[in-house]
Design an enzyme around this catalytic site. Structure first.
Site, PDB file in Angstrom:
ATOM      1  N   ALA A   1       0.850  -1.186   0.000  1.00 50.31           N
ATOM      2  CA  ALA A   1       0.000   0.000   0.000  1.00 50.31           C
ATOM      3  C   ALA A   1       0.886   1.236   0.000  1.00 50.31           C
ATOM      4  CB  ALA A   1      -0.871  -0.005   1.244  1.00 50.31           C
TER       5      ALA A   1
ATOM      6  N   GLU B   1       0.332  -9.471  -1.342  1.00 46.91           N
ATOM      7  CA  GLU B   1      -1.093  -9.801  -1.526  1.00 46.91           C
ATOM      8  C   GLU B   1      -1.493  -9.704  -3.002  1.00 46.91           C
ATOM      9  OE1 GLU B   1      -2.114  -6.843   1.516  1.00 46.91           O
ATOM     10  OE2 GLU B   1      -3.154  -8.446   2.568  1.00 46.91           O
TER      11      GLU B   1
ATOM     12  N   GLU C   1       3.223  -5.597   7.629  1.00 52.38           N
ATOM     13  CA  GLU C   1       2.243  -4.655   8.176  1.00 52.38           C
ATOM     14  C   GLU C   1       2.355  -4.507   9.694  1.00 52.38           C
ATOM     15  OE1 GLU C   1       1.630  -6.941   5.868  1.00 52.38           O
ATOM     16  OE2 GLU C   1       0.307  -6.130   4.318  1.00 52.38           O
TER      17      GLU C   1
END
Ligand code: CO8
Length: 258
Positions: free
Chosen positions: A65, A112, A132
């Site tokens: 992200a 992912e 994360e």
């Protein structure tokens, strides 16, 4: 005009998407996600494309992200817009096989994203991780669900709870990737495989992909039933008749798919 965050190419019947935000290790900004989903939709609807390759650039595959963007997202904003659901949904909507070529880091959302692909080829230098936890969050685009299916509970827990990375060789041994090759060979090997898949009957390839994916959703009995239904349905396709006739012809001939 701002630079595109992806590069789209074609190699005969293979559609190629290269992530292209080199200054941010191809981090998944909202713009990149939208451009990636547009490219997938366009390849999905193009009858000239039979398989898709998703890869990174010289910086690697993807660092997850976009941390700068995500740092500005509140719980309410994320919840209300169902942040990242569009990414999973976009991949679910693609019937054509997607080969992920992991040419470097695949971290967080990058790992992912790799797992949203159907087959993974990795460079020997590739690394996979779900860091994360080191940022005070958890995987949010399927990591907790897909990693356990790919490599089992203990290894998945280890990666997710420690944030430690695994090498391409470890990923291959654990079943996460199909093949590991020297960095300079991995893309061409994947392209050869994608071309081979794209040379088969498109509806049969789509049915095979769907049947394999259903194994993740269904118990064995329902999964076998689903497989039988699709298998029987292939008997009604012209491509099925062509494939069998080509095999039985004397001399045997190469099937011509519709
Ligand atoms: N987002 C935004 N920018 C990033 C990201 C990222 N994920 N990763 C690297 N960058 C930027 C850095 O900020 C830096 O920018 P600048 O030059 O402006 O300071 C530039 O890329 C280069 O980075 P580094 O200086 O850190 O380069 P290094 O070679 O030292 O390290 C690494 C490269 C290992 C990739 C390191 O940058 C790193 O660890 N990045 C973060 C990886 C990470 O923690 N990823 C998980 C993010 S959270 C997440 O993915 C949640 C999943 C939710 C689903 C996501 C789907 C969208």
């Amino acid at each position: 005009m701002s630079e595109s965050t992806i590069i789209i190419e074609h190699s005969e019947r293979v559609g190629i998407i290269k992530l292209n935000r080199p200054r941010a290790y191809n981090a998944l900004s909202g713009t990149l996600i939208n451009e990636l989903l547009d490219a997938l939709r366009s390849f999905e609807s193009d009858p000239g494309v039979g398989a898709i390759i998703l890869t990174g650039n010289e910086k690697g595959f993807c660092a997850g992200a976009d941390i700068k963007e995500q740092s500005e997202l509140s719980f309410v904003n994320a919840y209300n817009q169902d942040y990242l659901k569009n990414l999973n949904d976009g991949f679910f909507a693609v019937h054509k096989p997607i080969i992920g070529v992991i040419n470097g880091i695949a971290l967080g959302g990058g790992c992912e994203l790799a797992m949203m692909c159907d087959i993974l080829y990795a460079a020997e230098t590739a690394t996979f991780g779900q860091p994360e936890i080191t940022l005070g969050t958890i995987p949010g685009a399927g990591g907790t669900q897909r990693l356990i299916r790919a490599i089992g509970k203990s290894k998945a827990m280890h990666m997710i709870l420690t944030g430690e990375m695994i090498s391409a060789k470890e990923a291959e041994a654990a079943g996460l990737v199909a093949k590991v090759l020297p960095a300079e060979q991995v893309f061409s090997a994947a392209l050869k495989t994608a071309s081979k898949i794209a040379s088969f009957s498109a509806p049969i390839v789509a049915m095979a992909k769907e049947a394999v994916n259903e194994a993740e959703e269904l118990g064995l009995k329902n999964g076998l039933h689903f497989e039988s239904r699709l298998y029987h349905a292939t008997f009604g396709l012209e491509d099925h008749a062509e494939g069998f006739q080509a095999f039985l012809a004397k001399p045997k001939r190469v099937a011509q798919w519709t």
